[in-house]
Enzyme design. Sequence first.
Site: not given
Length: 607
Positions: A2, A27, A73, A99-100, A480, A484, A487, A503, A602
Amino acid sequence: MCGIVGFIGSRRALPVLVEGLRRQEYRGYDSAGVALVSDGGMWVRKTTGRVAELARAVADGPGGVVGIAHTRWATHGGVTVANAHPHLDSLERIAVVHNGIVENERALRRALQAEGVVFRSETDTEVLPHLIRKFYSGNPTDAVLRALEHIRGTYGIVVAFADHPEMLIVARNGSPLVCGIGDGETVIASDPQAVVEHTRRVVYLQDREMAIVRAGEVEVRGFDGGVLDLNVQLIDADYDVANREGFPHFMLKEIHEQPRSIRRCLLGRIQREDGLAKLGGLSMKPRDLVAIQRVITVGCGTSFHAGMAGAMAIEALARVPAHCEIASEYRYRHPIIERDALFLAVSQSGETADTLGAVQEIQLKGGQVMGVVNVVGSTIARTTGRGVYIHSGPEVAVASTKAFTSQVTALLVFTLMLARTRDLSLPRGQAVAAALDSVPEHVTHYLQNPGPIDQVVEVVKNARYVLFMGRGYSYPVALEGALKLKEIAYLPCEAYASGEMKHGPIAMIEEGTPVIAIVPMDDQREKTLSNLKEVEARGARIIAIHTEGDEEIAALADIAIAIPAVADFVSPLVTVLPLQLIAYHTGIALGRDIDKPRNLAKSVTVE
Ligand code: M6R
């Protein structure tokens, strides 16, 4: 997540508002909208999709000089035009962007409906304009303050009144807002990047503060209505990040920026000859450092992975028990907060709601928590009060790259500082300092010749499943790398500590399954080599990230990517580079929206 923009001045507001949204696109969002105070009323346009859609829809819009705009968003309600902000009161004369999350939205909605209010959207935000209308009798400030008395949750809001084109009302509780004061105009935004092209003089609103914003003027008040001193700050011109410096995407630009960003993080902090490190923002003397009995890093996503690598180094080099916690879990699992532990909250944005929640929980229980943060003046930086800025410069791509390497670097600098107050001798300290100092050079060296990334892309781009594995310092790197690839390329993949293979995950390996192994020359290499032989025997296609000159691994792998020889504790700073490039180029090959991947934001400012 947002984005908000508000403008009041004497020039046309629409271009400023649209450009402000564009600068916050990174964002993450799924719809956008704008409201202008125009011709004595409110002119509103909203669209789903990109800001470019909204720009087209408002191209012939009126010439109003006051307005508010938003990128949404979705949280409450789907991605629809009706749910996009701004939201209006029933008379369509009060407009709100938010926002929120309004946590008591359902109760408020029911109460307002009982009073005859008809809602037009499924959003939590819409209760705000209706509540403000309910309390409005000519004074915008009073109406907003009275409405906010009923709101439980987090918010950054900007409110426009058709009756009062001379002002906008702004209020904050948990969601950042900044007011940029220009010459005869004021720009409000949730992110300084939308302000910096107009002015560098800004006022950051704090929680439970509101502002009455006029053209070129800001008056800040507490929620009790009392006027507060104005704290005008100058923002860094660095915030102006609209420039991709010739790279096709911010992600690629940021990957290639890493030699510089790591160097900035080290600058002035390492004393190579004395094998020492200094982090002024911690304000800790050797006596304070010696008192630390445990270090716990806390973060989410990439910051969690950086925190894991940092904790490993702290334990290995400083011999202080250390581990990393997922912030969203930690805040709710009723943790024991030891008084002699040091917590480090790791966050690029400094706004992540879960990390902030963990910080507040630690503080509530009397724990000592400091920030490892990129964005100067962000909420986590201010809430912790002390910490380390990683100085990686603004990171625009949703997928974090340079922030990861700078976070790990900052944690390694801290490790050296802590370790030298313990057992680490002068020669070992000098070796650690030298290893850190030489990282930018190694990163440059690798990026100049990144190896057969295109071959890897050919193997993974159509894979049904990709497995990443690594041990020790390479385990957080494997996590990581998988994050990536998810995403950016939306490929099903996961990461395992190599020792866990037998395992369970080995059941996933069939003829041709790509296995990306991070296997630098360290004391875990032999063990990972055995794991590689196990997956090779089951038909996996092995992609090995190995140290230059390690012919044994190169011969075993189907595709081998060499990285420079470095000390084990700095290895995440180079082994992660090929994984960033694999994700980027696979995303390109699959036609993904690299800088704005689907469903992601973001800064994740809601839980
Ligand atoms: O701003 P933060 O570092 O607190 O953000 C934490 C995560 O949301 C973030 O690292 C996320 O996982 C990134 N999109 C990873 O690329």
